[in-house]
Structure formats: structure tokens, C-alpha cells
Motif scaffolding. Structure first.
Motif, PDB file in Angstrom:
ATOM      1  N   ARG A  11       0.869  -1.087   0.053  1.00  0.00           N
ATOM      2  CA  ARG A  11       0.038  -0.043  -0.123  1.00  0.00           C
ATOM      3  C   ARG A  11       0.829   1.254   0.162  1.00  0.00           C
ATOM      4  NH1 ARG A  11      -4.615   1.727   0.423  1.00  0.00           N
ATOM      5  NH2 ARG A  11      -5.820  -0.373   0.604  1.00  0.00           N
ATOM      6  N   GLU A  12       1.845   1.383   0.972  1.00  0.00           N
ATOM      7  CA  GLU A  12       2.680   2.386   1.030  1.00  0.00           C
ATOM      8  C   GLU A  12       3.489   2.622  -0.407  1.00  0.00           C
ATOM      9  OE1 GLU A  12       3.885   2.472   5.811  1.00  0.00           O
ATOM     10  OE2 GLU A  12       4.887   1.270   4.353  1.00  0.00           O
ATOM     11  N   THR A  14       2.603   1.559  -3.454  1.00  0.00           N
ATOM     12  CA  THR A  14       1.712   1.950  -4.326  1.00  0.00           C
ATOM     13  C   THR A  14       1.267   3.609  -4.398  1.00  0.00           C
ATOM     14  OG1 THR A  14       0.618  -0.225  -4.529  1.00  0.00           O
ATOM     15  CG2 THR A  14      -0.750   1.510  -5.354  1.00  0.00           C
ATOM     16  N   LEU A  15       0.869   3.863  -3.049  1.00  0.00           N
ATOM     17  CA  LEU A  15       0.631   5.291  -2.793  1.00  0.00           C
ATOM     18  C   LEU A  15       1.875   6.427  -3.118  1.00  0.00           C
ATOM     19  CD1 LEU A  15      -1.617   5.026   0.398  1.00  0.00           C
ATOM     20  CD2 LEU A  15      -2.409   5.352  -1.846  1.00  0.00           C
ATOM     21  N   ASP A  16       2.973   5.839  -2.804  1.00  0.00           N
ATOM     22  CA  ASP A  16       4.300   6.799  -2.975  1.00  0.00           C
ATOM     23  C   ASP A  16       4.361   6.676  -4.790  1.00  0.00           C
ATOM     24  OD1 ASP A  16       6.844   8.019  -2.281  1.00  0.00           O
ATOM     25  OD2 ASP A  16       7.657   6.671  -3.549  1.00  0.00           O
ATOM     26  N   LYS A  19       1.801   9.134  -5.747  1.00  0.00           N
ATOM     27  CA  LYS A  19       2.035  10.612  -5.245  1.00  0.00           C
ATOM     28  C   LYS A  19       3.134  11.154  -6.171  1.00  0.00           C
ATOM     29  CE  LYS A  19       4.290  12.900  -1.415  1.00  0.00           C
ATOM     30  NZ  LYS A  19       4.825  12.663   0.072  1.00  0.00           N
ATOM     31  N   VAL A  76      -7.934   2.809  -4.855  1.00  0.00           N
ATOM     32  CA  VAL A  76      -6.719   1.949  -4.811  1.00  0.00           C
ATOM     33  C   VAL A  76      -7.066   0.607  -3.972  1.00  0.00           C
ATOM     34  CG1 VAL A  76      -4.271   1.800  -3.819  1.00  0.00           C
ATOM     35  CG2 VAL A  76      -5.280   3.915  -4.784  1.00  0.00           C
ATOM     36  N   SER A  85      -1.374  -4.497  -6.397  1.00  0.00           N
ATOM     37  CA  SER A  85      -2.004  -3.347  -6.028  1.00  0.00           C
ATOM     38  C   SER A  85      -2.876  -3.172  -7.459  1.00  0.00           C
ATOM     39  CB  SER A  85      -1.309  -2.475  -5.298  1.00  0.00           C
ATOM     40  OG  SER A  85      -0.296  -2.014  -6.425  1.00  0.00           O
ATOM     41  N   VAL A  87      -5.257   0.302  -9.071  1.00  0.00           N
ATOM     42  CA  VAL A  87      -5.373   1.400  -9.088  1.00  0.00           C
ATOM     43  C   VAL A  87      -6.506   1.886 -10.223  1.00  0.00           C
ATOM     44  CG1 VAL A  87      -4.720   3.713  -9.143  1.00  0.00           C
ATOM     45  CG2 VAL A  87      -3.183   2.310  -8.039  1.00  0.00           C
TER      46      VAL A  87
END
Length: 129
Positions: A11-12, A14-16, A19, A76, A85, A87
Motif C-alpha cells: 500500500r505504501e 503504491t501510494l508513493d 504521489k 486503490v 495492487s 488503481v
């Protein structure tokens, strides 16, 4: 300070990645999160190999955009156990010589144990197809 993706959850990671892309740092996101031998599968079935090839393709794609009008991430989802992951996103842009189009996409990322994307598959509508 550099983030070591090996110590991040899926998750981290993917979010990075998202971002960085949102901040106009797509090449940096690819460099940090993609495996050197990543497999890219496009919606039409075309397959591309390698992080460097994906960076070239990103530069080419961004060069086709005349104006951005909107878009973003809608959802997500992450399967930590299987290191996958997904999106859901969209892009509303005017493309050089093609006019304005809204692209809706689902991206599926498969991550290895070292925290790198080994496969990225893109499902999207193809305006004008």
C-alpha cells in the motif's frame, strides 16, 4: 532523504508511486519502484520489457499532451499477501492533433519481495478506437 521501498508495505509503495506521478515525477516513480526487467502489458495486448523502455514510453506519452484538464485516482486496492495492487484512475487531456479525451484506466501492479514492480498491466478505454 531516500525511501527504501524494501521496508514499505505494498500500500505504501503504491501510494508513493501515485504521489510521485501526481507531482509530475513519473520518471522518478518508475526509477524507484519498477524492477529493471519489468514487464508492461498494455490494454491492446502489446508487451514491453524493462524499466528504461517504460521511462522512454512515458516521456513519449507526456509529449503528446497539449493541455491537462483533470483526472486523478478514484480508488486503490491492495492484496498484501499476494503483493498485488490495483488503481482506478482517469485522465482528461487535450492531445496534440487528436483533441480532448478522457481516459479511464485500471492499473494492476505485481510486486516482488524486494518491493519492486515486476509487472504492470493497464486496462483502459481507447478514445477514437
Amino acid at each position: 532523504m531516500s525511501i527504501n521501498p524494501k521496508h514499505m508495505t505494498i500500500r505504501e509503495r503504491t501510494l508513493d508511486l501515485l504521489k510521485k506521478a501526481e507531482a509530475g515525477q513519473s520518471l522518478e516513480a518508475i526509477e524507484m519502484h519498477y524492477h529493471p526487467d519489468v514487464t508492461i502489458i498494455e490494454a491492446d495486448g502489446q508487451v514491453f520489457q524493462g524499466k528504461e523502455k517504460q521511462k522512454e514510453r512515458m516521456v513519449e506519452f507526456m509529449g503528446t499532451i497539449e493541455a491537462m484538464h483533470g483526472g486523478g485516482v478514484a480508488a486503490v486496492t491492495v492484496d498484501e499477501e499476494n503483493r498485488v495492487s490495483m488503481v482506478e484512475s482517469s485522465l482528461d487531456a487535450t492531445f496534440k492533433g487528436m483533441g480532448r479525451a478522457k481516459i479511464e484506466e485500471v492499473e494492476v501492479y505485481r510486486w516482488d519481495a524486494d518491493g519492486l514492480v515486476t509487472e504492470a498491466r493497464f486496462y483502459y478505454n481507447r478514445p477514437g478506437a
